[in-house]
Design a protein around this motif. Structure first.
Motif, PDB file in Angstrom:
ATOM      1  N   ARG A 291      39.225 -34.560  -4.630  1.00 33.63           N
ATOM      2  CA  ARG A 291      38.051 -34.543  -3.754  1.00 33.63           C
ATOM      3  C   ARG A 291      38.401 -34.009  -2.370  1.00 33.63           C
ATOM      4  O   ARG A 291      37.627 -33.259  -1.764  1.00 33.63           O
ATOM      5  N   LEU A 292      39.573 -34.399  -1.872  1.00 35.12           N
ATOM      6  CA  LEU A 292      40.015 -33.876  -0.590  1.00 35.12           C
ATOM      7  C   LEU A 292      40.134 -32.354  -0.648  1.00 35.12           C
ATOM      8  O   LEU A 292      39.757 -31.638   0.292  1.00 35.12           O
ATOM      9  N   GLY A 293      40.654 -31.853  -1.761  1.00 31.52           N
ATOM     10  CA  GLY A 293      40.791 -30.408  -1.928  1.00 31.52           C
ATOM     11  C   GLY A 293      39.465 -29.694  -1.873  1.00 31.52           C
ATOM     12  O   GLY A 293      39.355 -28.601  -1.288  1.00 31.52           O
ATOM     13  N   GLU A 294      38.445 -30.271  -2.469  1.00 33.39           N
ATOM     14  CA  GLU A 294      37.123 -29.647  -2.436  1.00 33.39           C
ATOM     15  C   GLU A 294      36.609 -29.571  -1.003  1.00 33.39           C
ATOM     16  O   GLU A 294      36.037 -28.548  -0.588  1.00 33.39           O
ATOM     17  N   ARG A 295      36.813 -30.634  -0.254  1.00 35.96           N
ATOM     18  CA  ARG A 295      36.354 -30.667   1.134  1.00 35.96           C
ATOM     19  C   ARG A 295      37.127 -29.655   1.990  1.00 35.96           C
ATOM     20  O   ARG A 295      36.544 -28.920   2.789  1.00 35.96           O
ATOM     21  N   LEU A 296      38.432 -29.634   1.803  1.00 43.50           N
ATOM     22  CA  LEU A 296      39.271 -28.724   2.570  1.00 43.50           C
ATOM     23  C   LEU A 296      38.969 -27.269   2.225  1.00 43.50           C
ATOM     24  O   LEU A 296      38.833 -26.417   3.115  1.00 43.50           O
ATOM     25  N   ARG A 297      38.829 -26.982   0.954  1.00 40.63           N
ATOM     26  CA  ARG A 297      38.563 -25.598   0.537  1.00 40.63           C
ATOM     27  C   ARG A 297      37.213 -25.118   1.047  1.00 40.63           C
ATOM     28  O   ARG A 297      37.068 -23.962   1.484  1.00 40.63           O
ATOM     29  N   SER A 298      36.205 -25.976   1.011  1.00 39.92           N
ATOM     30  CA  SER A 298      34.883 -25.596   1.505  1.00 39.92           C
ATOM     31  C   SER A 298      34.957 -25.198   2.973  1.00 39.92           C
ATOM     32  O   SER A 298      34.371 -24.193   3.396  1.00 39.92           O
ATOM     33  N   PHE A 299      35.692 -25.970   3.757  1.00 38.66           N
ATOM     34  CA  PHE A 299      35.830 -25.644   5.180  1.00 38.66           C
ATOM     35  C   PHE A 299      36.560 -24.321   5.363  1.00 38.66           C
ATOM     36  O   PHE A 299      36.143 -23.463   6.165  1.00 38.66           O
ATOM     37  N   LEU A 300      37.660 -24.128   4.641  1.00 40.60           N
ATOM     38  CA  LEU A 300      38.457 -22.916   4.812  1.00 40.60           C
ATOM     39  C   LEU A 300      37.688 -21.670   4.384  1.00 40.60           C
ATOM     40  O   LEU A 300      37.796 -20.613   5.017  1.00 40.60           O
ATOM     41  N   LEU A 301      36.894 -21.777   3.327  1.00 41.06           N
ATOM     42  CA  LEU A 301      36.071 -20.636   2.912  1.00 41.06           C
ATOM     43  C   LEU A 301      35.016 -20.325   3.969  1.00 41.06           C
ATOM     44  O   LEU A 301      34.722 -19.149   4.240  1.00 41.06           O
ATOM     45  N   GLY A 302      34.452 -21.364   4.577  1.00 40.55           N
ATOM     46  CA  GLY A 302      33.504 -21.138   5.659  1.00 40.55           C
ATOM     47  C   GLY A 302      34.170 -20.484   6.854  1.00 40.55           C
ATOM     48  O   GLY A 302      33.586 -19.606   7.515  1.00 40.55           O
ATOM     49  N   LEU A 303      35.386 -20.883   7.144  1.00 47.43           N
ATOM     50  CA  LEU A 303      36.139 -20.277   8.243  1.00 47.43           C
ATOM     51  C   LEU A 303      36.422 -18.805   7.945  1.00 47.43           C
ATOM     52  O   LEU A 303      36.356 -17.952   8.847  1.00 47.43           O
ATOM     53  N   GLN A 304      36.701 -18.511   6.692  1.00 49.30           N
ATOM     54  CA  GLN A 304      36.961 -17.123   6.300  1.00 49.30           C
ATOM     55  C   GLN A 304      35.742 -16.239   6.530  1.00 49.30           C
ATOM     56  O   GLN A 304      35.867 -15.068   6.915  1.00 49.30           O
ATOM     57  N   GLU A 305      34.560 -16.778   6.318  1.00 45.44           N
ATOM     58  CA  GLU A 305      33.341 -16.002   6.554  1.00 45.44           C
ATOM     59  C   GLU A 305      33.174 -15.655   8.032  1.00 45.44           C
ATOM     60  O   GLU A 305      32.616 -14.610   8.371  1.00 45.44           O
ATOM     61  N   ARG A 306      33.709 -16.503   8.904  1.00 49.56           N
ATOM     62  CA  ARG A 306      33.578 -16.282  10.349  1.00 49.56           C
ATOM     63  C   ARG A 306      34.666 -15.373  10.902  1.00 49.56           C
ATOM     64  O   ARG A 306      34.434 -14.667  11.898  1.00 49.56           O
ATOM     65  N   PHE A 307      35.839 -15.413  10.286  1.00 52.42           N
ATOM     66  CA  PHE A 307      36.980 -14.709  10.856  1.00 52.42           C
ATOM     67  C   PHE A 307      37.592 -13.777   9.806  1.00 52.42           C
ATOM     68  O   PHE A 307      38.254 -14.240   8.867  1.00 52.42           O
ATOM     69  N   PRO A 308      37.406 -12.468   9.952  1.00 47.04           N
ATOM     70  CA  PRO A 308      37.917 -11.518   8.952  1.00 47.04           C
ATOM     71  C   PRO A 308      39.434 -11.460   8.898  1.00 47.04           C
ATOM     72  O   PRO A 308      39.991 -10.857   7.976  1.00 47.04           O
ATOM     73  N   GLU A 309      40.105 -12.078   9.861  1.00 50.55           N
ATOM     74  CA  GLU A 309      41.570 -12.139   9.815  1.00 50.55           C
ATOM     75  C   GLU A 309      42.073 -13.012   8.664  1.00 50.55           C
ATOM     76  O   GLU A 309      43.245 -12.931   8.302  1.00 50.55           O
ATOM     77  N   ILE A 310      41.217 -13.856   8.119  1.00 53.75           N
ATOM     78  CA  ILE A 310      41.610 -14.703   6.977  1.00 53.75           C
ATOM     79  C   ILE A 310      41.408 -13.888   5.704  1.00 53.75           C
ATOM     80  O   ILE A 310      40.295 -13.729   5.208  1.00 53.75           O
ATOM     81  N   GLY A 311      42.498 -13.358   5.190  1.00 51.19           N
ATOM     82  CA  GLY A 311      42.416 -12.480   4.032  1.00 51.19           C
ATOM     83  C   GLY A 311      42.309 -13.211   2.714  1.00 51.19           C
ATOM     84  O   GLY A 311      41.833 -12.650   1.726  1.00 51.19           O
ATOM     85  N   ASP A 312      42.747 -14.473   2.685  1.00 48.73           N
ATOM     86  CA  ASP A 312      42.723 -15.204   1.415  1.00 48.73           C
ATOM     87  C   ASP A 312      42.731 -16.703   1.690  1.00 48.73           C
ATOM     88  O   ASP A 312      43.351 -17.165   2.658  1.00 48.73           O
ATOM     89  N   VAL A 313      42.021 -17.438   0.855  1.00 46.21           N
ATOM     90  CA  VAL A 313      42.055 -18.900   0.832  1.00 46.21           C
ATOM     91  C   VAL A 313      42.514 -19.295  -0.563  1.00 46.21           C
ATOM     92  O   VAL A 313      41.944 -18.855  -1.554  1.00 46.21           O
ATOM     93  N   ARG A 314      43.548 -20.108  -0.648  1.00 46.46           N
ATOM     94  CA  ARG A 314      44.079 -20.417  -1.984  1.00 46.46           C
ATOM     95  C   ARG A 314      44.758 -21.785  -1.992  1.00 46.46           C
ATOM     96  O   ARG A 314      45.020 -22.378  -0.942  1.00 46.46           O
ATOM     97  N   GLY A 315      45.048 -22.241  -3.205  1.00 48.83           N
ATOM     98  CA  GLY A 315      45.686 -23.535  -3.403  1.00 48.83           C
ATOM     99  C   GLY A 315      44.776 -24.509  -4.118  1.00 48.83           C
ATOM    100  O   GLY A 315      43.648 -24.172  -4.498  1.00 48.83           O
TER     101      GLY A 315
END
Length: 453
Positions: free
Chosen positions: A355-379
């Motif tokens: 469950r923590l992973g789902e919460r963390l991944r959702s945030f990181l994917l949202g951050l990726q939408e804001r900042f094109p410097e984030i080329g990949d979200v994984r784990g």
């Protein structure tokens, strides 16, 4: 999830699960200790944070100046169940009062046996198993190779690009990255062959897991020959190499090739094991059953312990006295490991990590939408990362990763970098971290991108 999902013990009860900075970082007491450190500690031993720890509880580390830092590193995936957990503290205290050492190879004790029984039960596979205990992840990896060589009568070890397996001579040979792990420390052990890893961000378009596995297998067979390979050693999710999660199908195809060619398949779960990824072991996400599993880090909540667990006929191939060591399976470390396992099972922390992973991944994917410097979200689970690149390219941006991490450190959030190119930010919070504390840490991460990009 409440602010503190597990009870705390002793002085740790005084540590609130909140970030709090009462001095600049580093504070005066940490600066004093840094001066002493410079005069006493070898310069080859580096430290990421500029502060010195005084105590810790849950997901908070308190420094010697009273600052409270959010721990998104868990001592590199060690304190998975949190700092100062009662089952661990009590077990360690009771054991050290009884005895701290006899050496299992001289006078054995029940704790060692109990840890091996638990590992045999928890690791994938319903076949008969055996375990052996060691001190560090590198030591366990090296012993897995020794056991595989003895069982097969072969000598070659296959590892993968971007891999990290340790700092002993053999495991440095198995590790891919030169700086800082290998530079100037050679020559290294021989009979180690490096195969191409599945790296979805950087593989050619259309390279799925099956294609990446076929590429690796072709190179192994053409450059080594299956008949010479003792074992294939792989991290199901690579750690220091950048939290690289291979494409689906890659691990099962390699495992099938190993089975077909009598090669020992070794899963290095040193960083990814023990409820870190939303499964007890990361290799389980694709239903792969290794011949041998290597564990360390999260196994004992901060006490030095590691293990090799696997098929009885392979593990028993080593002759009596061929594996072991003075401190391997130390009784105090075994008590800590039994406390970790009891906590994971009684508190349902595998599911908590998912469950923590789902919460963390959702945030990181949202951050990726804001900042094109984030080329990949994984784990997976509480083992996730973002890879930073020059926008519109796959060119690594290690400088930005360093600036983001430094900003987080200055604001009281322990954040780690990694990756072959030094451009990956990895997140390894205790799976017990509360929602409010995690949200606070992630808000600092977002501020970092807004401020230093």
């Amino acid at each position: 999830m409440p602010d503190s999902t597990l009870p705390q013990s002793g002085a740790a009860r005084e540590v609130t699960q909140k970030r709090s900075l009462v001095t600049e970082l580093p504070g005066p007491r940490s600066r004093e200790l840094a001066a002493r450190r410079d005069a006493a500690v070898a310069s080859g031993v580096s430290s990421l944070m500029p502060v010195f720890a005084a105590r810790a509880a849950g997901a908070i580390v308190v420094d010697v100046d009273g600052n409270q830092l959010i721990d998104l590193g868990s001592g590199i995936a060690v304190t998975t169940v949190g700092h100062s957990v009662p089952a661990i503290v009590t077990g360690v205290q009771e054991q050290i009062e009884a005895f701290s050492h006899t050496c299992f190879t001289i006078t054995p004790y029940e704790g060692y046996v109990a840890v091996c029984e638990a590992l045999n039960r928890l690791t994938p596979g319903d076949f008969e198993k055996r375990s052996a205990l060691f001190n560090s992840g590198a030591e366990a990896v090296e012993n897995a190779v020794k056991i595989a060589r003895r069982a097969t009568g072969r000598d070659t070890v296959v590892v993968f690009d971007h891999a990290y397996h340790g700092r002993t001579n053999l495991t440095m040979a198995m590790t891919a990255k030169n700086m800082p792990y290998k530079d100037g420390f050679g020559p290294f052990a021989g009979e180690v062959f490096r195969a191409p890893m599945s790296y979805p961000l950087r593989d050619p378009l259309g390279t799925d897991g099956a294609a990446a596995a076929a590429r690796a297998i072709t190179e192994i067979e053409s450059q080594v020959g299956a008949q010479r390979v003792a074992c294939l050693v792989i991290e199901p999710i690579q750690g220091e190499g950048g939290f690289i999660e291979p494409a689906p199908g890659f691990l099962p195809a390699l495992a099938a090739w190993c089975t077909a060619n009598d090669v020992v398949f070794v899963a290095d779960e040193v960083q990814s094991g023990f409820a870190r990824t939303g499964r007890m072991f990361a290799v389980e996400h694709e239903g792969v059953v290794p011949d041998l599993v290597v564990t360390a880090k999260g196994i004992a909540g901060g006490m030095p312990l590691s293990a090799v667990t696997g098929r009885a006929e392979i593990m028993d191939a080593a002759h009596a006295g061929g594996i072991g060591g003075t401190y391997t399976g130390n009784p105090v470390s075994c008590a800590a490991a039994l406390g970790v396992i009891a906590t994971i099972e009684s508190e349902g922390l595998v599911e908590t990590g998912r469950r923590l992973g789902e919460r963390l991944r959702s945030f990181l994917l949202g951050l990726q939408e804001r900042f094109p410097e984030i080329g990949d979200v994984r784990g997976r689970g509480a083992m996730q990362a973002i890879e930073l690149v020059v926008p519109g390219t796959h060119t690594p941006d290690a400088a930005l990763a360093g600036r983001v991490a430094k900003y987080c450190h200055q604001q009281g959030v322990i954040t780690l970098t990694c990756g072959t190119y030094g451009n990956v930010l990895r997140f390894l919070p205790p799976v017990t971290i509360g929602d409010e504390l995690l949200d606070d840490a992630l808000s600092v991460l977002a501020e970092a991108f807004e401020t230093v990009r």
